[in-house]
Design a protein around this motif. Structure first.
Motif, PDB file in Angstrom:
ATOM      1  N   GLY A  51      -4.733   0.232   3.755  1.00 38.23           N
ATOM      2  CA  GLY A  51      -4.184   1.509   3.317  1.00 38.23           C
ATOM      3  C   GLY A  51      -3.245   2.066   4.362  1.00 38.23           C
ATOM      4  O   GLY A  51      -3.079   1.506   5.458  1.00 38.23           O
ATOM      5  N   VAL A  52      -2.620   3.157   4.015  1.00 37.06           N
ATOM      6  CA  VAL A  52      -1.649   3.775   4.909  1.00 37.06           C
ATOM      7  C   VAL A  52      -1.816   5.285   4.825  1.00 37.06           C
ATOM      8  O   VAL A  52      -2.213   5.822   3.794  1.00 37.06           O
ATOM      9  CB  VAL A  52      -0.211   3.318   4.559  1.00 37.06           C
ATOM     10  CG1 VAL A  52       0.152   3.649   3.134  1.00 37.06           C
ATOM     11  CG2 VAL A  52       0.810   3.902   5.506  1.00 37.06           C
ATOM     12  N   GLN A  53      -1.534   5.951   5.939  1.00 42.20           N
ATOM     13  CA  GLN A  53      -1.631   7.399   5.967  1.00 42.20           C
ATOM     14  C   GLN A  53      -0.426   7.952   6.724  1.00 42.20           C
ATOM     15  O   GLN A  53       0.025   7.356   7.706  1.00 42.20           O
ATOM     16  CB  GLN A  53      -2.929   7.814   6.666  1.00 42.20           C
ATOM     17  CG  GLN A  53      -3.163   9.307   6.638  1.00 42.20           C
ATOM     18  CD  GLN A  53      -4.340   9.719   7.498  1.00 42.20           C
ATOM     19  OE1 GLN A  53      -4.866   8.922   8.271  1.00 42.20           O
ATOM     20  NE2 GLN A  53      -4.742  10.952   7.357  1.00 42.20           N
ATOM     21  N   VAL A  73       0.879  -1.170   0.000  1.00 39.58           N
ATOM     22  CA  VAL A  73       0.000   0.000   0.000  1.00 39.58           C
ATOM     23  C   VAL A  73       0.916   1.220   0.000  1.00 39.58           C
ATOM     24  O   VAL A  73       2.098   1.122   0.332  1.00 39.58           O
ATOM     25  CB  VAL A  73      -0.953   0.031   1.208  1.00 39.58           C
ATOM     26  CG1 VAL A  73      -1.998  -1.048   1.094  1.00 39.58           C
ATOM     27  CG2 VAL A  73      -0.200  -0.092   2.507  1.00 39.58           C
ATOM     28  N   MET A  74       0.344   2.349  -0.363  1.00 35.87           N
ATOM     29  CA  MET A  74       1.198   3.501  -0.600  1.00 35.87           C
ATOM     30  C   MET A  74       0.441   4.764  -0.242  1.00 35.87           C
ATOM     31  O   MET A  74      -0.783   4.812  -0.308  1.00 35.87           O
ATOM     32  CB  MET A  74       1.497   3.520  -2.092  1.00 35.87           C
ATOM     33  CG  MET A  74       2.821   4.082  -2.457  1.00 35.87           C
ATOM     34  SD  MET A  74       3.216   3.523  -4.107  1.00 35.87           S
ATOM     35  CE  MET A  74       2.606   4.847  -5.049  1.00 35.87           C
ATOM     36  N   THR A  75       1.167   5.794   0.143  1.00 36.33           N
ATOM     37  CA  THR A  75       0.558   7.103   0.311  1.00 36.33           C
ATOM     38  C   THR A  75       1.614   8.164   0.047  1.00 36.33           C
ATOM     39  O   THR A  75       2.818   7.860   0.059  1.00 36.33           O
ATOM     40  CB  THR A  75      -0.060   7.278   1.712  1.00 36.33           C
ATOM     41  OG1 THR A  75      -0.803   8.496   1.741  1.00 36.33           O
ATOM     42  CG2 THR A  75       1.000   7.344   2.800  1.00 36.33           C
ATOM     43  N   PHE A  82      -4.125   0.960   8.102  1.00 34.88           N
ATOM     44  CA  PHE A  82      -5.512   0.520   8.234  1.00 34.88           C
ATOM     45  C   PHE A  82      -5.553  -0.976   7.985  1.00 34.88           C
ATOM     46  O   PHE A  82      -5.109  -1.449   6.946  1.00 34.88           O
ATOM     47  CB  PHE A  82      -6.394   1.270   7.250  1.00 34.88           C
ATOM     48  CG  PHE A  82      -6.327   2.748   7.433  1.00 34.88           C
ATOM     49  CD1 PHE A  82      -7.058   3.359   8.434  1.00 34.88           C
ATOM     50  CD2 PHE A  82      -5.503   3.534   6.643  1.00 34.88           C
ATOM     51  CE1 PHE A  82      -6.976   4.723   8.627  1.00 34.88           C
ATOM     52  CE2 PHE A  82      -5.431   4.895   6.821  1.00 34.88           C
ATOM     53  CZ  PHE A  82      -6.164   5.499   7.822  1.00 34.88           C
ATOM     54  N   THR A 136      -0.163   5.717   9.925  1.00 34.70           N
ATOM     55  CA  THR A 136      -1.350   4.970  10.340  1.00 34.70           C
ATOM     56  C   THR A 136      -1.585   3.868   9.324  1.00 34.70           C
ATOM     57  O   THR A 136      -1.694   4.131   8.130  1.00 34.70           O
ATOM     58  CB  THR A 136      -2.577   5.883  10.411  1.00 34.70           C
ATOM     59  OG1 THR A 136      -2.216   7.057  11.116  1.00 34.70           O
ATOM     60  CG2 THR A 136      -3.734   5.216  11.082  1.00 34.70           C
TER      61      THR A 136
END
Lengths: 898, 235
Positions: free
Chosen positions: B131-133, B101-103, B122, B120
């Protein structure tokens, strides 16, 4: 229309076959599991029978079943139904004669159903030994009599697609050859005869045109367009058939239907073909091997309807009637008479398959335009001249109108009324609806009357697939706000024959006329996603932006990207990869001076779903307005809303490690790829209907555990303080506070939408379409997740309602009263010029349009407002004040004299 | 015979329990290995690795495997690329499943915070990363501000990681609502029952006027003659 019967929306409503009788017809539906009879005269369901099965579990229902239905030609009142492993017979009086279960294995599949005067014959394919097992069951009681087997060269799929049955014959096409397999009908005769008919090229289709115990007619269509018709005659006292070709010349696109009538000397054969806007018919009588008495008819159609899709020819009381279903979904009934053919019925059934809706404001009237023009200039002198000239022209037009009234009177009243219907009203309440149907017909509908203003048919139309549904992007290229230019709408669709080709059609929503400069059928790339530019380019027109399969972005018409998109606000795009079940976010960087018309996208985020399948995405309406940034609480403090415009709702489905099915709802931020809300619901079934608006989401689902429909409402808040009051950025480090409540719904849900108003001041109502035909308007405050269980005075001050687990629906909130609308698939809401009023258009099998007032009519006078009383009281006050003034002055004078 | 039966039942229960634990273990305890990568070198390179056990702990500190020298930090500030984003890629492996996952957030924000940020992750129902934040505590920044920040010779990642699990969706709160209704009803009944005060105390509001009227009436009839006579005397 005399009557209509709406069947179930689930699989039991899917019709497999209709068997016609004199007074009523028997309808077999639900993959051969339901039989019912409808009376022609009043549509009354005379009887209904359900198949008695022991092994109906829900898992099996999802497997594609195979079903065959035949009417016994020797005993027309008996119908035999083969549904996978179930064989049952019903009589046309609604009596279940018998029902048996035939054991099936994975290698043994029941394929064919034939009937004779004594037996019902089931042909099952044994794929191990490549043999067709033919089993004979007694027609009286379903007892297995005997069975035999014969070699079979087709596999199960081919046998289903390429074979047909007729009396005791199985007809199978094998490339250029048609095999006719005669199944013996009695025990004494065990000979299976196979004969062949050669065709000139690969056989595409075999159709049985007519079938009786002694005679049958079939049609063989080859892929080179050649069509041949064969007549079969039964040999006396045997089960064998003779066949011969009928000498008939046919066009490649023509359809054939045969009618028999007691009064008719022989059988009549009708050949029909569509040619542009014309239908051509040739009616002949079948006479041994040739056709005689050929008569030709032709009828002009009011519009282009494409090819014929279905044809039925019947002779009712010496009236020759032809019923057709055209490619555009039109239902036509044509009467053939001595004086020619006559179109007696035309219904646009395409309207029941709407997939995209947009609304356009109507154009300004000439006087409204002049007012716009009058104040449009710049500079003192030009403004002055504009003012004078427009006022002069207003005067002239006033005199001309007066003159017209005196000379012509009411003669062109109709024309004027028609024109008036196309002009925007004072409050912009009437609009024009542009609807796109799944068959490729686009309609312009006036909301005032529901009348169809224009229709366009695109024959090579195929919609895009969007998860489990189809959709067609429909855009406002130019809105009606620019009165000097006509508005424009664009649709984007795929080519029916080559699904990679994309067509763009741009048209004027008032007339349906195509704008040829913005219409193309050849985009040099394969389209993955299409969206509209944020900025208008030439002549107030927006452009379409396409993402191709190489993740490159293109504009249509070709303009530099820096003109189509904002260069100050970065553009983010997300795409969904179905094979990996992942959303990927892209960033688009545009340099202000860049003249490139296409560029590559850069991946910035990725969200992936493992072991769960994305079943739907929901975005907020583009017209969604947020009026207030917060809610004023009972203690006069403010709770700020988290109004992130970049959110999308994603619904996924899966099975957890305890084998429990679940549905997940996520709110994704499409700029950073972060998850703002994630809810898991166990033992819950889709479809999930979602409304996403302002700072809240409402979704509905079916709870399998409690067997009821439920709605969940969640609101996102920033909290007591606002991070940034002027702008919102997805990079803001805000952790939204989520409040959620679940409610029990009294009805099921077919579609759900929220009302839209111009400024978003009016409170919101949720419009819900239910399976029983109601459209219910429910105030959003009933869904409010802040509804407390114990109401404090503070909550009361704020106007909150006490929490009740069930949403009570008043019958007054059914906005369609008794005009029930069924199988609603979508609801479209639009704002009007009046803040209190929102327009609601529900579409599905039926269409329904109305206006709703979520906060009552606060900006209008009521219909029963007494203008007389106000008028007279004003007059009375004026008179009174004058009288009082007079008296006062007299009084003053008298006082002065004292 | 009976004993034997009992034994077999116990055994069966044990087996079932064991199986339950095993299936639970198989799905849930399978640790997730994470690999964090970012793009500050112009391409993705790993800076931290971590193995986590779900459902035990939700906050972690990332141990960086490399530091950012001053030269690189300055080069990043001068970054004039058309891709001014700091991208964090998290590879995860759980059982046989492997994905990432990427942000991204503006590079400038990360530089301003000197590589101190919160990640963060998820985590879905089945224990996979959705996901990632990345948040740094700011949403805007300008490069000129960053230059004024005190210079170090080396910058260290100071990233904390938080796991956010899927919330169970809300259920219609029929239980509490019914309890409340019951409470209300009981309160109503109680209020009726508890009112066992004497008759006089309960209805004194209605009785008092009657008593007053009666008293007054009797007083008037008794004194009827005397005041009237007095009046007579006066005139």
């Amino acid at each position: 229309m005399r009557w209509r019967k709406v069947f179930e929306t689930n699989e039991y409503g899917k019709i497999d076959r209709i068997i016609w009788y004199d007074q009523e017809s028997v309808i077999i539906s639900g993959q051969g599991r339901r039989a019912r009879s409808l009376r022609y005269a009043d549509g009354l369901e005379v009887w209904q029978l359900a198949a008695t099965t022991t092994n109906t579990n829900s898992n099996q229902d999802t497997v594609a079943k195979h079903c065959q239905v035949i009417k016994n030609r020797y005993d027309p009142g008996t119908i035999h139904i083969l549904s996978d492993d179930l064989l049952w017979s019903v009589s046309s009086y609604g009596e279940m004669l018998w029902s048996i279960e035939i054991p099936i294995k994975s290698t043994l599949k029941n394929l064919f159903l034939l009937s004779t005067s004594q037996y019902v014959i089931v042909g099952s394919l044994d794929s191990n030994s490549n043999q067709l097992q033919v089993t004979y069951y007694s027609k009286q009681d379903g007892q297995q009599a005997f069975s035999s087997s014969l070699p079979w060269s087709f596999n199960a799929k081919d046998s289903l697609n390429k074979c047909s049955t007729m009396n005791n014959l199985i007809l199978c096409s094998n490339n250029e050859e048609l095999s006719i397999i005669t199944i013996p009908t009695t025990t004494d005769d065990t000979n299976v005869k196979t004969r062949h008919i050669k065709a000139s090229s690969k056989i595409e289709q075999i159709r049985i045109l007519y079938e009786s115990t002694t005679r049958s007619v079939i049609l063989i269509k080859s892929d080179n367009g050649e069509t041949k018709i064969y007549q079969f005659n039964k040999k006396e006292s045997t089960s064998e058939w003779d066949f011969n070709e009928l000498n008939i010349q046919m066009k490649s696109n023509s359809f054939i239907s045969i009618a028999t009538d007691k009064n008719l000397a022989g059988q009549q054969i009708l050949e029909a073909s569509a040619n542009d806007q014309k239908l051509n018919f040739h009616v002949s009588t079948i006479n041994e091997q040739t056709l005689t008495n050929t008569r030709s008819y032709s009828v002009e159609l009011p519009e282009n309807m494409g090819e014929i899709e279905y044809l039925a020819y019947s002779v009712v009381k010496n009236t020759q009637l032809v019923t057709l279903r055209m490619q555009d979904g039109s239902l036509l009934v044509i009467k053939l008479a001595d004086n020619g053919a006559e179109l007696i019925l035309h219904r646009d059934e395409a309207l029941s398959s709407i997939i995209s809706v947009e609304t356009f404001d109507l154009s300004l009237s000439i006087t409204q335009m002049r007012i716009e023009e009058e104040f449009g200039g710049t500079g003192m002198f030009s403004m002055f001249t504009k003012r004078i000239s427009s006022q002069v022209s207003q005067l002239i037009s006033f005199f001309l109108r007066l003159l017209d009234l005196f000379t012509h009177g009411n003669r062109n009243r109709d024309y004027l009324d028609k024109q008036a219907a196309l002009v925007r009203d004072e409050f912009n309440l009437n609009k024009i609806l542009i609807v796109v149907t799944s068959v490729g017909k686009v309609f312009g509908i006036l909301t005032q009357s529901g009348g169809i203003l224009w229709k366009n048919f695109f024959p090579n139309f195929a919609p895009f697939e969007h998860f489990n549904a189809v959709h067609v992007p429909l855009f406002h290229i130019r809105s009606a706000a620019h009165y000097t230019h006509e508005p424009l709408a664009s649709i984007v669709y795929r080519d029916r024959n080559s699904l990679h080709d994309t067509h763009i059609r741009t048209f004027n929503p008032y007339t349906g006329d195509l704008e040829n400069n913005l219409t193309t059928s050849s985009l040099p790339y394969h389209v993955k996603r299409v969206f509209l530019s944020t900025q208008a380019v030439d002549e107030f027109c927006k452009v379409l932006l396409f993402v191709d399969t190489n993740n490159k972005i293109h504009t249509y018409p070709s303009v530099p990207l820096s003109r189509a998109l904002s260069t100050t606000i970065p553009t983010y795009i997300y795409l969904f990869d179905k094979s990996e079940q992942a959303f990927v976010g892209y960033y688009l960087s545009i340099d202000e001076n860049d003249q490139k018309t296409s560029t590559n996208l850069k991946e910035v985020w990725r969200v992936s779903f493992q072991n769960e399948e994305v079943i739907n995405i929901h975005t907020r309406l583009s017209s969604d307005r947020v009026h207030s940034a917060g809610i004023v609480l009972g203690d006069r403090s403010v709770l700020y809303k988290y109004t992130n415009p970049n959110l999308i709702a994603v619904v996924t489905e899966g099975i957890d490690y305890q084998k429990v099915p679940f549905v997940n709802i996520y709110l994704l931020d499409t700029v950073t790829g972060s998850v703002k809300l994630s809810h898991t619901h166990k033992r819950v079934k889709s479809p999930v209907h979602i409304v996403l608006s302002e700072n809240w989401i409402v979704y509905t689902y079916y709870n399998q555990r409690y067997r009821r429909y439920e709605a969940v409402s969640s609101s996102l808040f920033e909290g007591e303080a606002q991070y940034n009051y002027s702008t919102f950025s997805s990079f803001d480090p805000i952790e939204p506070v989520i409040q959620s409540k679940a409610y029990i719904l009294p009805y099921g849900v077919n579609a759900i939408q929220v009302t839209t108003t111009e400024k978003g001041i009016t409170s919101r109502d949720i419009i819900m379409a239910t399976p029983n035909g109601m459209l219910i308007e429910i105030p959003w405050i009933l869904f409010d997740p802040r509804r407390p269980l114990d109401l404090t005075p503070m909550d009361r001050e704020e106007g909150l309602i006490m929490y009740t687990p069930e949403i009570m629906v008043n019958f007054e909130s059914v906005i369609n009263y008794y005009k029930y609308v069924y199988n609603i698939r979508g609801i479209h809401t639009v704002a009007t010029g009046l803040e209190s009023t929102s327009i609601v258009f529900a579409y599905g099998l039926d269409l329904f349009f109305t206006r709703v007032f979520p906060s009552r009519i606060f900006d209008q006078l009521k219909d029963d407002f007494d203008f007389m009383i106000i008028g007279w009281s004003t007059v009375a006050f004026v008179v009174g004040s004058f009288v009082a003034k007079r008296f006062a002055s007299i009084h003053q004078t008298k006082k002065a004299w004292k | 015979m009976f004993e034997q039966n009992k034994l077999s039942v116990v055994l069966l229960v044990l087996i079932v329990q064991l199986q339950l634990i095993l299936t639970f273990d198989d799905a849930n305890s399978g640790s997730v290995s994470l690999n964090f990568e970012d793009n500050i070198d112009g391409k993705f390179s790993s800076f931290s690795k971590l193995n986590i056990h779900l459902s035990s702990q939700t906050n972690f500190d990332l141990t960086p495997s490399r530091t950012i020298p001053l030269s690189q930090y300055e080069r990043l500030i001068d970054f004039k690329s058309d891709y001014p984003y700091y991208t964090l890629k998290v590879h995860f492996k759980r059982g046989a499943t492997q994905d990432y996952v990427m942000t991204s957030i503006p590079m400038c924000l990360v530089l301003q915070a000197q590589f101190q940020y919160t990640v963060t992750l998820f985590v879905s129902e089945n224990g996979y990363i959705v996901g990632v934040q990345v948040t740094t505590g700011n949403s805007t920044c300008t490069l000129s501000n960053i230059n004024q920040i005190e210079q170090k010779t080396e910058y260290n990642y100071k990233a904390t990681m938080r796991l956010q699990l899927n919330d169970a969706g809300p259920q219609p709160d029929t239980q509490r609502f019914l309890e409340k209704l019951k409470r209300q009803q009981e309160a109503k009944i109680n209020s009726q029952d508890a009112d066992n005060r004497p008759f006089i105390l309960k209805y004194w509001k209605y009785l008092l006027p009657i008593v007053v009227i009666v008293v007054l009436q009797s007083a008037f009839t008794n004194e009827g003659g005397a005041p009237a006579a007095g009046g007579g005397g006066g005139t």
